[in-house]
Design a protein around this motif. Sequence first.
Motif, short mmCIF file in Angstrom:
data_model
loop_
_atom_site.label_atom_id
_atom_site.label_comp_id
_atom_site.label_asym_id
_atom_site.label_seq_id
_atom_site.Cartn_x
_atom_site.Cartn_y
_atom_site.Cartn_z
N GLN A 95 -8.40 -1.06 8.59
CA GLN A 95 -9.04 -2.07 7.50
C GLN A 95 -8.85 -3.66 8.10
N LEU B 33 -10.50 6.61 -1.88
CA LEU B 33 -9.22 7.00 -1.10
C LEU B 33 -8.75 8.17 -1.19
N PHE C 157 -8.92 5.71 3.93
CA PHE C 157 -9.81 5.11 3.05
C PHE C 157 -11.31 5.50 3.44
N PRO D 191 0.81 -1.21 0.00
CA PRO D 191 -0.11 0.09 0.01
C PRO D 191 0.81 1.18 -0.07
N ARG E 139 -6.52 -5.77 3.72
CA ARG E 139 -5.03 -5.17 3.10
C ARG E 139 -4.42 -6.13 2.56
N LEU F 205 -5.26 2.97 7.13
CA LEU F 205 -4.96 1.38 6.86
C LEU F 205 -4.88 0.43 7.96
N GLN F 206 -4.31 0.97 8.92
CA GLN F 206 -4.40 -0.04 10.32
C GLN F 206 -5.80 -0.20 10.59
#
Length: 469
Positions: free
Chosen positions: A324, A269, A308, A237, A329, A321-322
């Motif tokens: 999700q 995004l 996101f 990512p 991921r 991201l953490q």
Amino acid sequence: MQAWTSLLVVYSQGCACNRPPSRGNCPMLLSFRFANHRSFRAEQQLNLMPAYGDGDEAGESAPQAVPVVGVFGANASGKSNALGALTYMREMAVGSDRAVEPGERLSREPFRLDVSAIAQPSRYVVDLLLGGTRHTYGFVVNDARVSEEWLYHYPVGRKRRVFERDGDEFSWGEESGRRGDLGQIAGITAPTALFLSTVARFGHSRPEPDPANPQPLHDTYRWFYLANRGADSSLGPSVLLDNSRADAQRLRHLVVDLLRAADVGIVDLVLLPERINFDHVFPEHTFHGLAARLRAGSEALIPHRIQFAHQGPQGMALLGLQDQSTGTRQLLTLGLRAAEVLGTGATMLVDEIDASLHPILTAKLISLFRSPKANPLGSQLIFTSHDAALLGTLDAEEILRRDEIWFVEKDDEGASSLYPLTDFKPRKEGENRQRRYLNGNYGAVPNLSNHLFEQALATRGDSDDAATR
């Protein structure tokens, strides 16, 4: 899910530098042989050439190599080691000239459950189709050095030597060309380095193969260089933050479209700038006013973070991201790697492709490599999995053909073996491969003991009771 195919078709065509799709000239792995690597003691062969002729599978013409291979087996059977052997060969081919310092021993992992095997050399060989011509490259290594190395090609079907190496002695084929230059490079090739990686570093490499002017050494090196790129998370990512990439914006659009198509709840995004205390970075007294100019010119260099957008009852909410799921991921990482590979005609290796993914998503990813439309450059996917559902069907179509399925099983001495489903002469239709595999008809399943399981849990329970008294 049909959107996946069309999205990656657009992206792969954009990455392909406008090269016309010509499967006859696509680089392909035809077979891989290896011996004395981790849990594999005897020589094994992963054969990617089709086992069935033209029209045998749903009216399709047989390709020169299958686009997908799935390797199935029990935990600790050696599936990952099979992929690891090809990864090791790739790492040696690309970087052995820089990997070992003078005086150090060569890094390798022989079969360690047999004392005699530890002292034996390890062997790695690939058969490749490059520019429509078969190439065979291989090497033999022990703990101290590269003991053998060779490259042959087969123009008009006849075997021609490019070079052979026996220790420090080299011999050249009649068509090798520039023998003086090659001899000089051979003279500086370290005992622990492959000639292939050394000549790529000090020779005259080229970015693209030229079928009209084949160069077996550089074309072979290029296949290894492109194979499995991004497996080290360089295509994870974080690549979405890399504005130096010419395709950065296209990648971001692709990711959004893929995640929307996968129905994971993400609708957009967003890249948000990190907060930076410029007074701390550039104090006012720095070089008499230079700080203000540095502060103003650094706006474009501010790092960003990925957010996101999820649709909620009050509108869109931004999550990092953490936040999700592990599956999201994993999907993001594999989607980015697949897009890169499909745009270069390379080979992609994935260990435990089904980890944290729904079987339908995994099957859709596999189908991209089997689709001539999504995969015009002949990219290949080799993966391992525990998911027996991948041996079945999706939307009344096989997820994997009969000659795309392989198994790994470990014997009583701890040695792994690799074998294809075709050894069992499977029928084209009417055979439930998923059920037959789970029933043990093909081997490569755990040999479980219900009694030992129950006994182990009962023993643990007794121990816990004793500890609380």
